[in-house]
Design an enzyme around this catalytic site. Structure first.
Site: not given
Ligand code: GLC
Length: 454
Positions: A78, A142, A196
């Site tokens: 993203r 992450s 994250d």
């Protein structure tokens, strides 16, 4: 189904119930071993909890600016543009999602980072061209990283579906910056690197200072929390900073009782004996555990007697979303070529999904309880726990099971623990961390934001 078969089926389901159960006693054991591992991890001795200092403390709520965020960790990349108003409010002004092809996750590191920068380039073309000369980008990565500063960290090892070659042991910020240079996008400065979980905690904390823990329950699972820097014995130099967020990497916790299905899944995985808690809890694996039980039941003639077990022969073909559908009253049978499924088979599948997802939520609940009790032994104050991830958000009843186990463990005091869903927390939080890094940058120092801060 004959009476004998029904009895055999009942026997099998009770057996499953027992091998997937998490009792209050088990939960207390999880808490005790979590605490031992957390202590060892902070001391730098052998532990399945990596306890990674993030080089960031809680935000002040005054961080300001516009940041790009690159979020890499699950099945998608993203890219986001996030605005922070300096008063605790955040706006996600643009966002794009790109599916990561399997061959990129498992190819070479250069290919993966080139693909990532292609995604940034597409986003830039759509949302940024001509607006500014340079951009600050925060990188949500992450995976377990040995973090050296707010803007550097070496990959310790891939988790989830990733295996890209040539990245382990390298600084992922350097790899990203080099890939940006290769694509002539050197005007994008990578200013921060965050897990994250850390992003999720920071995002919630920006407006709610009672938030002291961030949890991800999605494709993978992990948590971070606010630790007194003086307790991070392995890094004595951090003590003057007061407080620092620690990324536990709890997915790698290795002291849980694995049953035969967990053991088989683990043996067949690309990271044998790693991420044992993650393999019993997270969204990447619940469907695969269910598939393995289904194949065993079909082989024993206890399920879908008209079909061949080969209908479920491909690993990871059953997803947690399928289980979630069943929990919502639908089914997944057509996807696997099954027609005219009997009521007995339907109810068996419902039971199976319940058993597997309940264990996941209870282990997650016990792990959350362990971290809260580590921070405040008697839960004397109120805690907000920021949680993101589809398992928590979308699996029916998942949150209720976590709350149930917290009540079992803490009684009335469990009311002081609030579980708050924080959508997009990992991205927004990284932008806030970006702002912290930029404000820490010695003036006139160009890109050097490697100092830490609490
Ligand atoms: C995996 C990663 C961890 C991440 C989690 C949730 O466990 O190792 O860093 O936070 O997935 O995405």
């Amino acid at each position: 189904m004959s009476k004998d078969n029904l009895n055999a089926l009942d026997g099998f389901i009770s057996h499953l119930d027992s091998i997937f159960s998490v009792t209050s006693y088990d939960a207390r054991e999880i808490i005790a071993t979590f605490h031992l591992e957390m202590g060892s991890g902070l001391a730098g001795t052998k532990s399945s909890h990596k306890m990674i200092p993030s080089f960031v403390g809680p935000p002040r709520g005054k961080e300001k600016g516009r940041y790009l965020v690159l979020d890499l960790g699950g099945t998608n990349i993203r890219v986001l543009a996030v605005e922070l108003d300096g008063k605790g409010n955040t706006t996600l002004s643009a966002g794009s999602r790109f599916v990561i092809p399997q061959e990129m996750m498992c190819g070479t590191g250069d290919e993966l980072f080139d693909y990532i920068t292609d995604c940034i380039q597409v986003f830039y073309g759509q949302h940024c061209v001509g607006r500014q000369r340079t951009y600050d980008l925060a990188f949500t990565f992450s995976f377990p990283v040995e973090q050296r500063s707010l803007v550097s960290g070496k990959l310790i090892g891939w988790t989830k579906k990733f295996t890209a070659y040539g990245v382990v042991g390298k600084d992922v910020v350097v790899l990203l910056s080099e890939a940006l240079q290769r694509k002539e996008m050197g005007f994008i400065n990578v200013v921060a690197l965050a897990n994250d979980t850390v992003g999720t905690l920071v995002a919630k904390c920006y407006s709610d200072p009672s938030c002291d823990m961030g949890v991800i329950l999605g494709t993978g699972t992990n948590a971070c929390y606010r630790e007194k820097a003086a307790r991070i014995l392995k890094s004595p130099g951090l003590a003057p900073l007061g407080e620092m967020i620690i990324n536990i990497e709890w997915g790698d916790f290795s002291q849980l009782k694995m049953n035969i299905y967990d053991q088989d899944l683990n043996r067949a995985s690309h990271n044998v004996d790693k991420q044992q808690l993650e393999k019993m809890v997270s969204g990447m694996y619940l469907g695969e555990i269910a598939r393995r039980v289904i194949v065993e039941m079909m082989t024993q003639g206890l399920l879908f007697r008209e079909a061949s077990p080969s209908a479920f022969s491909k690993e990871y073909m059953l997803h947690t979303e399928h289980l979630s559908l069943v929990a919502r009253g639908y089914d997944f049978f057509a996807d696997f070529g099954l027609r005219d499924v009997s009521e007995v088979d339907r109810s068996t599948i419902r039971e199976l999904c319940r058993i597997i997802s309940t264990r996941s939520a209870k282990i997650a609940g016990a792990a959350i309880a362990a971290v809260v009790a580590w921070m405040y032994v008697n839960i004397e104050s109120y805690h907000t726990i920021a949680i993101d991830g589809a398992l928590f958000e979308k699996y029916p009843g998942y949150q209720d099971h976590i709350e149930g186990i917290l009540r079992e463990l803490f009684g009335e005091r469990a009311k002081r623990i609030k579980l708050a869903l924080v959508r997009d927390g990992s991205g927004i939080g990284s932008a806030i961390i970006g702002a912290i890094a930029v404000s820490d940058r010695p003036s006139g120092s160009g890109h050097d934001s490697g100092r830490h801060r609490s």
